[in-house]
Design a protein around this motif. Structure first.
Motif, short mmCIF file in Angstrom:
data_model
loop_
_atom_site.label_atom_id
_atom_site.label_comp_id
_atom_site.label_asym_id
_atom_site.label_seq_id
_atom_site.Cartn_x
_atom_site.Cartn_y
_atom_site.Cartn_z
N GLY A 294 0.79 -1.22 0.00
CA GLY A 294 0.00 0.00 0.00
C GLY A 294 0.83 1.28 0.00
O GLY A 294 0.28 2.37 -0.19
N LEU A 295 2.12 1.16 0.21
CA LEU A 295 2.97 2.35 0.29
C LEU A 295 3.74 2.63 -0.99
O LEU A 295 4.26 3.72 -1.20
CB LEU A 295 3.97 2.22 1.45
N ILE A 296 3.86 1.61 -1.86
CA ILE A 296 4.58 1.75 -3.13
C ILE A 296 3.72 1.16 -4.23
O ILE A 296 3.12 0.08 -4.06
CB ILE A 296 5.93 0.98 -3.10
N ARG A 297 3.64 1.83 -5.34
CA ARG A 297 2.96 1.24 -6.50
C ARG A 297 3.71 1.57 -7.77
O ARG A 297 4.35 2.63 -7.88
CB ARG A 297 1.51 1.72 -6.60
N GLU A 298 3.65 0.64 -8.73
CA GLU A 298 4.25 0.88 -10.03
C GLU A 298 3.35 1.79 -10.85
O GLU A 298 2.13 1.68 -10.79
CB GLU A 298 4.45 -0.45 -10.78
N VAL A 299 3.96 2.69 -11.60
CA VAL A 299 3.21 3.62 -12.45
C VAL A 299 3.46 3.24 -13.90
O VAL A 299 4.61 3.12 -14.33
CB VAL A 299 3.64 5.08 -12.20
N TRP A 300 2.40 3.08 -14.66
CA TRP A 300 2.52 2.75 -16.07
C TRP A 300 1.96 3.90 -16.88
O TRP A 300 0.82 4.31 -16.69
CB TRP A 300 1.75 1.47 -16.39
N GLU A 301 2.76 4.47 -17.76
CA GLU A 301 2.33 5.62 -18.56
C GLU A 301 2.56 5.34 -20.04
O GLU A 301 3.42 4.59 -20.40
CB GLU A 301 3.11 6.88 -18.15
#
Length: 301
Positions: A294-301
């Motif tokens: 819940g503290l880190i998430r991958e970002v996909w752009e």
């Protein structure tokens, strides 16, 4: 109008050096072109207080087809604005061997290419030369190579780094420095080198990731997460605002570094991760996400 190119692999100290280098042009109109391979620009924010007009080109190398058009657009803006000096800080993952081909075109005849300076992370050079194919190419286009971070290197490492540079570029002048310091007398060592033009190709095996941090994360948790990832990356950098502190994250290899900063940026709590082929970056990120749910998430752009 003169143009200088600053190169150097990830974490070699280009941005710190650039703050020193611009002092050589006091009283002149400056324009900076800052290139970062990741989608989030960090170096531009760190250089905001430099007295120069600045443009950023992110998400790729300016010498590859993916961003060459953006670089050419900025060169045309330079010609229209007519500054005295243009300084280009290339991405640490750039292959700059086509620089003279690009600048040698008729449309850029108003720009006089003065040469390249390459920054070297002295204690890490041996490893980088064997894992990053662009590193030797950055060396061969530069007439001045600065062995930086010699305060962190042994005498044997300094001698080995100098020998490795001269093996790949016998024409280069090799100097030692710390914290990106630049001696004004070294300006005479900068000049264009002939016979280095090649076709720059993107490294299709390069790994790039962007992660986002939850604002409730603590600095201690961030440090722990970075330790899980850093060993399997070349570079991690970005800004974070956690526990009421504005932080600069700047990790080179396994060395985790988090420092307080007063720089204001819109790119808070997003970190750019870069790694080479075969490095288990994705696995390391997933492990960090599992350890800090819940503290880190991958970002996909």
């Amino acid at each position: 109008m003169e143009l200088y190119l600053i190169t150097g692999f990830l974490g070699a100290g280009k941005t710190t050096f650039l703050r020193e280098f611009v002092r050589q042009f006091a009283g002149k109109r400056l324009r900076l072109i800052i290139n970062e391979f990741g989608k989030a620009g960090v170096d531009g924010a760190l250089l905001r207080n430099v007295n120069a007009v600045m443009a950023e080109i992110t998400n790729g190398s300016i010498f590859c087809a993916c961003r060459l058009d953006k670089f050419e657009e900025e060169l045309h803006r330079c010609i229209a604005d007519a500054p005295d000096v243009v300084i280009v800080e290339a991405s640490g993952l750039s292959d700059p061997t086509s620089v003279q081909t690009v600048l040698g075109r008729e449309e850029f005849s108003a720009i006089q290419y003065r040469g390249s300076v390459c920054l070297v992370d002295t204690p890490r050079l041996e490893r980088v030369l064997h894992t990053a194919r662009v590193c030797p190419k950055q060396l061969i286009v530069s007439s001045l190579v600065l062995l930086n971070k010699t305060d962190l290197a042994s005498e044997e490492q300094v001698h080995a780094a100098a020998a490795a540079v001269r093996e790949r570029n016998p024409e280069a002048v090799v100097r030692t420095t710390q914290f990106g310091a630049f001696d004004p007398a070294w300006m005479r060592d900068i000049h264009p080198l002939g016979g280095t033009d090649m076709t720059g190709q993107p490294d299709i095996q390069l790994q790039k990731q962007l992660i986002e941090l939850d604002p409730v994360m603590t600095v201690e948790q961030l440090t722990g997460a970075l330790r899980l990832i850093a060993e399997d990356s070349w570079r991690i950098k970005g800004f974070a605002r956690l526990e009421g502190r504005c932080l600069l994250v700047d990790c080179v290899g396994p060395a985790v570094r988090i420092s307080d900063t007063d720089i204001e940026t819109e790119q808070e709590n997003r970190l750019v991760l870069l790694a080479g082929p075969g490095m288990p970056l994705r696995r390391a990120v997933k492990q960090a996400i599992q350890w800090y749910p819940g503290l880190i998430r991958e970002v996909w752009e």
